[in-house]
Design a protein around this motif. Sequence first.
Motif, PDB file in Angstrom:
ATOM      1  N   GLN A  97       0.871  -1.172   0.000  1.00  0.00           N
ATOM      2  CA  GLN A  97       0.000   0.000   0.000  1.00  0.00           C
ATOM      3  C   GLN A  97       0.910   1.226   0.000  1.00  0.00           C
ATOM      4  N   PRO A  98       1.303   1.654  -1.203  1.00  0.00           N
ATOM      5  CA  PRO A  98       2.336   2.703  -1.304  1.00  0.00           C
ATOM      6  C   PRO A  98       1.970   3.992  -0.574  1.00  0.00           C
ATOM      7  N   GLN A  99       0.698   4.271  -0.449  1.00  0.00           N
ATOM      8  CA  GLN A  99       0.301   5.492   0.278  1.00  0.00           C
ATOM      9  C   GLN A  99      -0.140   5.186   1.705  1.00  0.00           C
ATOM     10  N   GLY A 100       0.159   3.976   2.168  1.00  0.00           N
ATOM     11  CA  GLY A 100      -0.218   3.616   3.536  1.00  0.00           C
ATOM     12  C   GLY A 100      -1.608   3.029   3.602  1.00  0.00           C
ATOM     13  N   ALA A 101      -2.042   2.728   4.821  1.00  0.00           N
ATOM     14  CA  ALA A 101      -3.346   2.105   5.030  1.00  0.00           C
ATOM     15  C   ALA A 101      -4.441   3.159   5.025  1.00  0.00           C
TER      16      ALA A 101
END
Lengths: 671, 671
Positions: free
Chosen positions: A235-239
């Motif tokens: 998840q490249p932009q985080g959760a």
Amino acid sequence: MATFQHPLSALTADEILLCSKLIRANFESPQSLRFKGISLQEPSKEDVSLFELSGVVPARRAWINYYIAGTRFFYESIANLGERGVESNVMVPAGLHGPTDDNEILQVEKLTLADPGVQEEIKKLELPPSAVVVCDPWIWGADAADEDERKYQCYMYMRAARNSGHLDSNHYAHPLSFSPVFDTVTMRVTRIEHVPTGGDFETKPTGPARITEPNEYIPELNDLRIDLKPLVITQPQGASFIHEGDVLKWQKWSFRLTFNYREGMVLHQVSYDGRPLFYRISLSDMSVPYGDPRPPVHKKQAFDLGDTGAGIMANNLKLGCDCLGAIAYVDGLIADEEGRPLKKQNAVCIHEQDAGLLWKHTNYRTQRAALVRKRELVVQSIITVSNYEYILAFIFDQAGELAYEVRATGILSTQPIDPGVSVPWGTVVHDGVLAAYHQHILSLRIDPEMDGEHRNSLVYEETAPMPLSPETNPHGNGYVSRRQVVKTSGGYDLNSKQNRVYMIESSSKVNPVNGQKTAYKIHVPAFQPLLAQDDSFHYKRADFADHSIYVTRFRENELFAGGQYTNQNKQTTGVRKWSARKDSVQDEDIVVWVQFGLQHVPRCEDFPVMPAEIIKVALKPVNFFTRNPAVDVPPSSQESNQSTLIRARRMQAELSHARVGAEAVMSWTRF
Amino acid sequence: MATFQHPLSALTADEILLCSKLIRANFESPQSLRFKGISLQEPSKEDVSLFELSGVVPARRAWINYYIAGTRFFYESIANLGERGVESNVMVPAGLHGPTDDNEILQVEKLTLADPGVQEEIKKLELPPSAVVVCDPWIWGADAADEDERKYQCYMYMRAARNSGHLDSNHYAHPLSFSPVFDTVTMRVTRIEHVPTGGDFETKPTGPARITEPNEYIPELNDLRIDLKPLVITQPQGASFIHEGDVLKWQKWSFRLTFNYREGMVLHQVSYDGRPLFYRISLSDMSVPYGDPRPPVHKKQAFDLGDTGAGIMANNLKLGCDCLGAIAYVDGLIADEEGRPLKKQNAVCIHEQDAGLLWKHTNYRTQRAALVRKRELVVQSIITVSNYEYILAFIFDQAGELAYEVRATGILSTQPIDPGVSVPWGTVVHDGVLAAYHQHILSLRIDPEMDGEHRNSLVYEETAPMPLSPETNPHGNGYVSRRQVVKTSGGYDLNSKQNRVYMIESSSKVNPVNGQKTAYKIHVPAFQPLLAQDDSFHYKRADFADHSIYVTRFRENELFAGGQYTNQNKQTTGVRKWSARKDSVQDEDIVVWVQFGLQHVPRCEDFPVMPAEIIKVALKPVNFFTRNPAVDVPPSSQESNQSTLIRARRMQAELSHARVGAEAVMSWTRF
């Protein structure tokens, strides 16, 4: 002292320490105590409401359960933590016993193996010098109406002769027939029994062991397949979730997540888009009765929450193993047997998962496809109960659905069987190994506050054919639905022929589109109810195992479907008893208990470790929203999903030919 | 001419062209023909066996179905492609009709909207000039015993007044009450009927339309949520499967994947680890009967495979939308109405997915956890049937399980309803919009070759309590399983109270561990059988919709549970009829038909597009293997999974305090 965050937050470490200190101070002379449970005594719903509305902090109380060590004296106390005092301290009546704990099991195992009588039995096995015998202490169950000692029935195994030196060799593939009985007051083996190994009730004295082939589950003792390529989830932009204090927020959902020694994960104040749904929801109980009628195994009936505790047994979850992607972990805090805080590290993991398509439609006229993928939030805990594992998860989706999923895995509890013998209550899963049939029956407790209302009703809807009639059903295709309100507390069943669906309705909130009361329905798979006879201990103890649905009117301290004390309990002390009050439950503060489970007739494929059987209960909105609440989920796109095209190693002759030969018709010919 | 790869491979483009050429040449004078289906006439099992054993290539035949355009003359032919000749050409008897096709539906829609009578009705609506009326031609169904014209019942809608200019505005939110009847021989509207809009059977003439609010599903007409972070699935080393010709190999599985216009995906020769399981498996049929008893909607009963075709309706799947990860696509090849090959691009997608934990066990003594994740291979096709979508997938796992999953999504078929009215056979899902109750009943056809044997048996196992007895069941907990062989072809039911489980057994292969016959069991969720009366057309047509299981003795050309021709069929012509032969099915060449489905009582949440309802049938080994076939799956590890730890935005006061205060007890105290 660290302060708690919310009246429903679990006890802090300081609070746990204070509890055991208060209890100890309660005794005139120092006593050796064995704590069995310390957890929050939840404030009343009224007090929580008052706190939410006006910030009035209710009294902070703890529930404490302990033995005077080496005795059968067993107490239940309530401590007022603000006032630093014990408000009540009651001896638990005879016939009711506290649960085991992890250290007690290790202790029983060690003492049993060291027992001279047990050593004598082991000698009779005439094992090679390297052999290792293993002891699995089992919760006693219930045998006779007058018995009142807290005991263990120990089942004995050996490691595979060839793998004796390996600490994780699967001893369940080598069951032995002698079975020590252990008393927890004297902490001694009191007698040695034998498990029948033939087709009948007869038992044989211990004799030389037959050395059989291993059946191992650990990777280094198996030839592993080598053709599985990695699958990486990032998840490249985080959760997408936010976790602050106990509160989790994700995709319009909001709820409190806490943890206690008995239930493990507990959710409170579950709401969607600001609209309350459930005040409290948790796995409440579980019973695992076995079907072999022969002593001593006839007693086998584990209540894994009440006899031990889902919090106590929670695994320490590992990054990149138990779940994939961007993962947050939550530690649990329980008390050990000395009353000290014990951190259960990574007891709960939180992550998102992709679950395929959530919805799709293509307008066939324009060939325009609209589609969104189904993202889910998984809040998971895994428990190990001796031989067995349960993977427990609350799963939230974007369309207002909350599911509770159980994966049953781990190792079958096995017993010895002579070569060539078969029995109708078990499966031979390995040379000399019998896995008896058993049921897994779980109970999910749902305390609703549907659409913000404390008073709710349980209703069920059925669909039924209309009678043939020239006026109302001339072609015989007509059918209608009927709703029925459940008026009285009790146990209720499914009926797939009538497509009976239970729903929890608000009292007075209606859907503006169609005037239906706002509601959530309960999708629960049918299960075979408990098979034990009604006058058996199995039946009396598994209070909840006879109906898919129980409904009761809410009362404080009615949290566990099988009753507060399941260990060696011989009476109905849970939801069957409470529902027998025949309370009116229409437009009342109700609790709904949802039972589900598995009939487990073992297969060879379930050994030496069982591929998870997955069971799921789903709570879904029914005219709660005015439209699909997931219609606003962004469309699935390659830009964000970044998938890879695999060119198949395909013999292209035929298709490339088709491409040439049929160029003119590659797209739909329009009229 | 490109040659086919295997006797079971689908027709090539050249072969399809040859078929239509041979048929045309069959007529003395040139005829305008409308082809309805051209597909492989599969060689017999014996011929395929002979080919596999000795390479003898069987005769290559095609099955061809066509109309003489503009007539009711409808033919079924068999062509011998090697000999380039038509072997048989039979007129289909009166009362049986061919399916629709995509171009025909577009044609009917266009002609209906252009019809002067329809234009007259539209005028009566007094719509604003920008308004757009849309026509959904529906398969006729069956109404009267003597009717024999192939017809459409057209349901009429308009786009939302506000979104008239948007081609993908959801017209199902604005149903109109007039309903043209279209004849396919004359290609004309023959009369205009009306759908009742009140609570009874009465219909009203068309009057001015009420302009209602839109209810749109396409993203640009909705405010989308903005808090969903991307989730990316990659396979840095590529996919684990191999696809060569029609053969797919993955994790010990091997099977042939082909595609035809009617069933879409078909699997042949499914085996695990070299051991054959299923000769042929496919979705065989589907019936969707509606419960509104009022003409003209009483006729609504779609057979989406037989009336149209899962191959014809297959979506062109898009990378990174319909599935994630490393994806291979397979094109399908069908015939268009002119008998030309038509490539259905990306009709099937193949990819792997992670499905949580497959098994786990922790030795509580050593705290050593062994665990593997469940990788699945998904072979998926998505079909659009006018308003509705089905996401169809074969799902293979690593423990020998083959599942068939259906996700029902798309848009409800709607009809008009007056404000304030409610009916017991439907739900108001939007202002003026009624969604009638309906059932989705599907049939999965399984032609087994269990453990390589052509002769198999269907058995069922039940678990039942032992009677209380001092000798055999003294404590009342005992229960046993019983197996029953199904001896005669027929329809059979589930029984969750007895935990009845159906299994397909080999005739003579036994599991060496326990002597049980090797078998696969069928996990199928219970469904509410067809609700229509036994003497209704709905019942007679849905041959399979009354039992969860049908078993027949294999006969050539018995592939479709509802019979070869479902469109407007009024008789029992499928599995109910075939099973009535009362053939012996013990140790015979049997076919098992598994029915499953949904009772769909619509909710507001199902509109304007429905969150997928997921139903799954699973085929699982039962003593087919000697142990868990997934015990050799490599362990789940962070090294390969590369997950990310999310630090929760948590108020740390309490837990950091616990860490200090309870340092000494952070790990389990060992006795």
